[in-house]
Design a protein around this motif. Structure first.
Motif, PDB file in Angstrom:
ATOM      1  N   ASP A  71       0.805  -1.219   0.000  1.00 61.02           N
ATOM      2  CA  ASP A  71       0.000   0.000   0.000  1.00 61.02           C
ATOM      3  C   ASP A  71       0.839   1.270   0.000  1.00 61.02           C
ATOM      4  OD1 ASP A  71      -2.475  -1.562   0.480  1.00 61.02           O
ATOM      5  OD2 ASP A  71      -1.529  -1.923   2.426  1.00 61.02           O
ATOM      6  N   VAL A  72       2.072   1.183   0.465  1.00 61.39           N
ATOM      7  CA  VAL A  72       2.861   2.385   0.675  1.00 61.39           C
ATOM      8  C   VAL A  72       4.315   2.158   0.279  1.00 61.39           C
ATOM      9  CG1 VAL A  72       3.275   1.784   3.092  1.00 61.39           C
ATOM     10  CG2 VAL A  72       3.527   4.150   2.376  1.00 61.39           C
ATOM     11  N   GLN A  73       4.894   3.164  -0.370  1.00 59.77           N
ATOM     12  CA  GLN A  73       6.325   3.192  -0.655  1.00 59.77           C
ATOM     13  C   GLN A  73       6.992   3.833   0.553  1.00 59.77           C
ATOM     14  OE1 GLN A  73       8.208   2.261  -3.447  1.00 59.77           O
ATOM     15  NE2 GLN A  73      10.025   2.867  -2.293  1.00 59.77           N
ATOM     16  N   PRO A  74       7.785   3.078   1.329  1.00 55.18           N
ATOM     17  CA  PRO A  74       8.290   3.614   2.604  1.00 55.18           C
ATOM     18  C   PRO A  74       9.181   4.843   2.425  1.00 55.18           C
ATOM     19  CG  PRO A  74       8.589   1.227   2.488  1.00 55.18           C
ATOM     20  CD  PRO A  74       8.194   1.680   1.117  1.00 55.18           C
ATOM     21  N   THR A  75       8.851   5.892   3.120  1.00 58.67           N
ATOM     22  CA  THR A  75       9.675   7.095   3.228  1.00 58.67           C
ATOM     23  C   THR A  75       9.063   7.998   4.284  1.00 58.67           C
ATOM     24  OG1 THR A  75      10.550   9.048   2.098  1.00 58.67           O
ATOM     25  CG2 THR A  75       8.409   8.270   1.370  1.00 58.67           C
ATOM     26  N   SER A  76       9.907   8.680   5.006  1.00 61.68           N
ATOM     27  CA  SER A  76       9.417   9.651   5.991  1.00 61.68           C
ATOM     28  C   SER A  76       9.421  11.062   5.418  1.00 61.68           C
ATOM     29  CB  SER A  76      10.297   9.605   7.251  1.00 61.68           C
ATOM     30  OG  SER A  76      11.645   9.948   6.929  1.00 61.68           O
ATOM     31  N   ALA A  77       9.718  11.182   4.104  1.00 58.32           N
ATOM     32  CA  ALA A  77       9.893  12.497   3.493  1.00 58.32           C
ATOM     33  C   ALA A  77       8.628  13.344   3.559  1.00 58.32           C
ATOM     34  CB  ALA A  77      10.350  12.339   2.048  1.00 58.32           C
ATOM     35  N   LEU A  78       7.477  12.753   3.208  1.00 61.81           N
ATOM     36  CA  LEU A  78       6.235  13.527   3.232  1.00 61.81           C
ATOM     37  C   LEU A  78       5.877  13.942   4.658  1.00 61.81           C
ATOM     38  CD1 LEU A  78       3.892  11.775   0.637  1.00 61.81           C
ATOM     39  CD2 LEU A  78       5.190  13.887   0.399  1.00 61.81           C
ATOM     40  N   TYR A  79       6.090  13.057   5.601  1.00 61.52           N
ATOM     41  CA  TYR A  79       5.803  13.377   6.998  1.00 61.52           C
ATOM     42  C   TYR A  79       6.664  14.544   7.458  1.00 61.52           C
ATOM     43  CZ  TYR A  79       5.693  12.939  12.081  1.00 61.52           C
ATOM     44  OH  TYR A  79       5.579  13.202  13.421  1.00 61.52           O
ATOM     45  N   ARG A  80       7.969  14.484   7.146  1.00 64.28           N
ATOM     46  CA  ARG A  80       8.865  15.558   7.558  1.00 64.28           C
ATOM     47  C   ARG A  80       8.533  16.866   6.843  1.00 64.28           C
ATOM     48  NH1 ARG A  80      13.541  14.629   5.741  1.00 64.28           N
ATOM     49  NH2 ARG A  80      13.324  12.579   4.789  1.00 64.28           N
ATOM     50  N   LEU A  81       8.143  16.763   5.568  1.00 65.85           N
ATOM     51  CA  LEU A  81       7.756  17.958   4.825  1.00 65.85           C
ATOM     52  C   LEU A  81       6.533  18.616   5.451  1.00 65.85           C
ATOM     53  CD1 LEU A  81       7.984  19.813   2.339  1.00 65.85           C
ATOM     54  CD2 LEU A  81       6.541  18.168   1.106  1.00 65.85           C
ATOM     55  N   ALA A  82       5.531  17.814   5.788  1.00 67.15           N
ATOM     56  CA  ALA A  82       4.314  18.358   6.395  1.00 67.15           C
ATOM     57  C   ALA A  82       4.617  19.021   7.736  1.00 67.15           C
ATOM     58  CB  ALA A  82       3.282  17.246   6.566  1.00 67.15           C
ATOM     59  N   VAL A  83       5.500  18.409   8.527  1.00 63.02           N
ATOM     60  CA  VAL A  83       5.850  18.979   9.827  1.00 63.02           C
ATOM     61  C   VAL A  83       6.611  20.285   9.651  1.00 63.02           C
ATOM     62  CG1 VAL A  83       7.244  18.634  11.903  1.00 63.02           C
ATOM     63  CG2 VAL A  83       5.836  16.771  11.037  1.00 63.02           C
ATOM     64  N   ASP A  84       7.608  20.294   8.765  1.00 61.00           N
ATOM     65  CA  ASP A  84       8.444  21.482   8.585  1.00 61.00           C
ATOM     66  C   ASP A  84       7.667  22.664   8.019  1.00 61.00           C
ATOM     67  OD1 ASP A  84      10.651  20.258   9.573  1.00 61.00           O
ATOM     68  OD2 ASP A  84      11.605  19.854   7.650  1.00 61.00           O
ATOM     69  N   VAL A  85       6.867  22.400   7.001  1.00 64.20           N
ATOM     70  CA  VAL A  85       6.204  23.491   6.292  1.00 64.20           C
ATOM     71  C   VAL A  85       4.836  23.812   6.886  1.00 64.20           C
ATOM     72  CG1 VAL A  85       5.308  24.259   4.069  1.00 64.20           C
ATOM     73  CG2 VAL A  85       7.463  22.988   4.173  1.00 64.20           C
ATOM     74  N   ALA A  86       4.006  22.779   7.075  1.00 64.63           N
ATOM     75  CA  ALA A  86       2.629  23.022   7.504  1.00 64.63           C
ATOM     76  C   ALA A  86       2.508  23.274   9.007  1.00 64.63           C
ATOM     77  CB  ALA A  86       1.749  21.836   7.105  1.00 64.63           C
ATOM     78  N   GLU A  87       3.350  22.617   9.818  1.00 59.56           N
ATOM     79  CA  GLU A  87       3.220  22.753  11.271  1.00 59.56           C
ATOM     80  C   GLU A  87       4.228  23.741  11.852  1.00 59.56           C
ATOM     81  OE1 GLU A  87       3.120  19.056  13.359  1.00 59.56           O
ATOM     82  OE2 GLU A  87       1.866  18.065  11.871  1.00 59.56           O
TER      83      GLU A  87
END
Length: 676
Positions: free
Chosen positions: A519-535
């Motif tokens: 179901d998922v291509q493993p990476t924490s990149a999107l999570y880190r991007l959302a935290v850095d930019v959105a949060e």
């Protein structure tokens, strides 16, 4: 109905109930006085809310403080009082019932005032459909006055050079901090031994008197269920119903049985994954993977870089095997995280520690719950003195005994309680509660904190009890999920607790749908991007993103306009092939950025926390296609600058465009978004 709650009211003593005293076997503890039952003096007054209420909800919410005595003994100092914040969320029903639901909260019980208020307002419309909901913080809580939150234990004090000390390293410092906190509180006149479950139950009785409630319903969440049960035992007056969500009954030796509960939850997870075709195929031996993770963490702590909750700077966290078990317990308690746990365990076993980043970040963000001195007052007085020293026979013999070897022992808690130094409670605080009030007990089948067996134990002494277990749910299913079956059964019960209600829906609940590498291509990149930019709103990241994407957009518009003019005239003033290469590169990069934005805004948050949806893999090709076009553009521009092809303005503009494309590619590479 709620208008009278806005007026300051005094409540006087109405009765005294005798209680037997008992000495408890404890190494250095003296038995405390019997549980308080007399209401000496209490008053309620309106006040601003202690938590932020959304503007569109404020007309439904009123707040205030309940003032109660710190102690209710005959020789108690009447000048020593506590102020407990109260939030009243009004029902929208025209024919509202006059028996509100009252919820005592703490960071141990339901997550505290802020989270429960938010949940009731945003996600639990059913709770206020027919009646008001009153949320009161237990004595010693975050917003209570005084608070027993120990800032001396803050995470900030254990961070050295961007690294968080391990649990073993923190323990000596933690003991010193607990002593400093206790000294500070006692110097201010606070009596840590007054912050007991029985005292909190008496506070609720005071609230009923102050608000002049003839009838009420009390809902206890987790540790708050002990308060509700104690209220049922000591102050049953006016109680219409009791709802116990993930009950922790006093007669259960919780500290000793905690390893059993966690082992059972882990065993259930492994079995459910094995029974699921996709999960079982992807992770055929999840038990071996978990054993590998624990063995590796025991040999050399796993290191994960998270965001410091203090200043959001990078923070390296080292997790040994006991820390991993603590993290696993917290994750198993959260129904929303359980579907991804096989995936995380498998990735950790493969050495991919970044896969656990979202879970580790949540644990660090919630680490301040350990600052709660009120929890120490309750546990050290009411649980530890009644805990069996030896491991239970069941734990020693069960199939999960190997897992128990990685679990924390009670030694650290014993050391902390020796420092906190509160007397042991009377024996009644560890005995079963009996009662005739209609009581609803709700349990998640996979709860690692308060398993369903504990609800059965609690129900034994309650003659009007009905217990329900919900498959595939974990801790506090009523207040942490929006499951329609849980709320349906609760709504029926509150409407008519004596009726023969339909409680068949748990049998129709579906099993957990696990997230796997299918179901998922493993990476924490999107999570880190959302935290850095959105949060975190990191300005540098936002500036680079806005400037590069802005230039790429201008390039794409310029290229389209230039192309239309070229088609009309069959000639142009830019270097041959440069505009086409720049436009294609900009188009691919903009399409990739748009695709990522679309995923972040519409995708499953659980999937995005751990990777990119597998079905979105073509999206990952776009930046490579853009890079290839940029390489062609750079080659054309080098030739153009050497040969003077095209106008100077076109060469400059296209060079800036190439720089923007390269900068965006470097940004993607730095963010971990450039991969296949």
């Amino acid at each position: 109905m709620t208008g009278r709650w806005r007026v300051r009211i005094s409540a006087l003593a109405v009765s005294l109930v005798a209680a037997s005293t008992a000495l408890v076997a404890s190494d250095a503890a003296t038995a405390a006085p019997p549980h308080p039952t007399a209401v000496l003096a209490a008053e309620y007054e309106a006040a601003p809310c202690v938590v932020e209420i959304p503007v569109e909800r404020r007309e439904r919410v009123t707040c205030g403080y309940l003032t109660v005595p710190e102690r209710r003994d005959d020789d108690a100092d009447p000048e020593r009082t506590l102020r407990l914040p109260v939030t009243v969320i009004q029902t929208g029903a025209r024919d509202a019932e006059d028996d509100p639901v009252v919820i005592p909260v703490s960071r141990d019980a339901g997550g505290g005032m802020a989270s429960v208020v938010t949940h009731v307002l945003e996600d639990a419309a059913w709770a206020t459909r027919d009646r008001d909901v009153i949320i009161v913080e237990q004595r010693g809580g975050v917003f209570a006055e005084p608070t027993l939150v120990c800032d001396e234990l803050s995470l900030e004090r254990t961070i050295v050079d961007g690294r968080l000390a391990t649990a073993a390293e923190r323990q000596p410092q933690r003991l010193a901090a607990i002593q400093a906190c206790r000294d500070r509180l006692t110097e201010a006149g606070v009596d840590p031994s007054a912050y007991t479950t029985a005292a909190s139950a008496a506070d609720l009785a005071d609230l009923r008197a102050a608000m002049r409630l003839d009838a009420w319903n009390v809902a206890g969440i987790g540790d708050g269920s002990r308060v509700a049960l104690t209220l049922l035992r000591d102050h049953p007056e006016g109680l219409r119903t009791v709802v116990l969500d993930s009950v922790e009954p006093p007669q259960v030796d919780r500290l000793t049985l905690a390893p059993d509960a966690l082992t059972a939850s882990i065993t259930a997870l492994l079995a459910q994954c094995g029974a699921d075709r996709e999960c079982g195929d992807r992770y055929p031996d999840l038990q071996a993977s978990l054993d590998t993770v624990l063995a590796n963490a025991e040999a050399a702590p796993l290191e994960i870089t998270v965001k410091s909750p203090v200043d959001r700077a990078p923070l390296v966290v080292s997790l040994d095997d006991e820390d991993v078990m603590r993290a696993l317990r917290a994750a198993l308690a959260d129904t929303s995280i359980v579907p991804v746990l096989p995936f995380v365990i498998d990735r950790l076993a493969a050495g991919d520690t970044a896969a656990a980043l979202p879970v580790a970040q949540r644990l660090i963000d919630e680490a301040d719950a350990e600052l709660d001195g009120a929890r120490l007052s309750r546990v050290c007085a009411e649980e530890l003195p009644f805990t069996i020293d030896e491991t239970t026979e069941e734990t020693a013999e069960n199939a999960g005994a190997a897992l128990s070897a990685h679990m924390p022992t009670l030694e650290a808690l014993r050391e902390e309680c020796a420092v906190w130094e509160v007397p042991a409670a009377a024996a009644v605080e560890a005995q079963p509660v009996e009662g005739t009030v209609p009581t609803l007990l709700l349990s998640g089948a996979d709860d690692p904190i308060a398993p369903p067996e504990w609800a059965e134990t609690a129900a034994n002494g309650l003659s009007a009890a009905s217990a329900h277990v919900f498959p595939s749910l974990a801790h506090a299913p009523l207040w942490t999920t929006d499951d329609s079956c849980v709320t349906f059964i609760t709504m029926q019960f509150l409407a008519d607790p004596g009726a023969d209600n339909d409680t068949s829906c748990p049998s129709r609940m579906t099993s957990t749908v696990f997230l796997t590498t299918a179901d998922v291509q493993p990476t924490s990149a999107l999570y880190r991007l959302a935290v850095d930019v959105a949060e975190d709103h990191r300005l540098g990241q936002i500036i680079v993103l806005v400037l590069t994407l802005g230039m790429l957009f201008v390039t794409f518009v310029y290229g389209c306009a230039y192309g239309m003019r070229w088609l009309a005239r069959r000639r142009g003033r830019a270097p041959e092939g440069a505009v086409l290469s720049a436009t294609v590169a900009a188009g691919f990069d903009l399409a990739f950025a748009g695709g990522i934005l679309w995923l972040l805004s519409t995708g499953d948050p659980l999937v995005l926390a751990f990777g990119i949806p597998a079905a979105a893999w073509p999206l990952l090709l776009l930046p490579f296609a853009a890079l290839a076009s940029t390489a062609v553009l750079i080659a054309v521009l080098v030739r153009a600058w050497r040969g003077g092809d095209g106008t100077f303005a076109h060469r400059v503009f296209l060079s800036v465009s190439a720089i923007a494309t390269v900068a965006f590619t470097v940004w993607l590479l730095a963010r971990g978004l450039l991969f296949l």
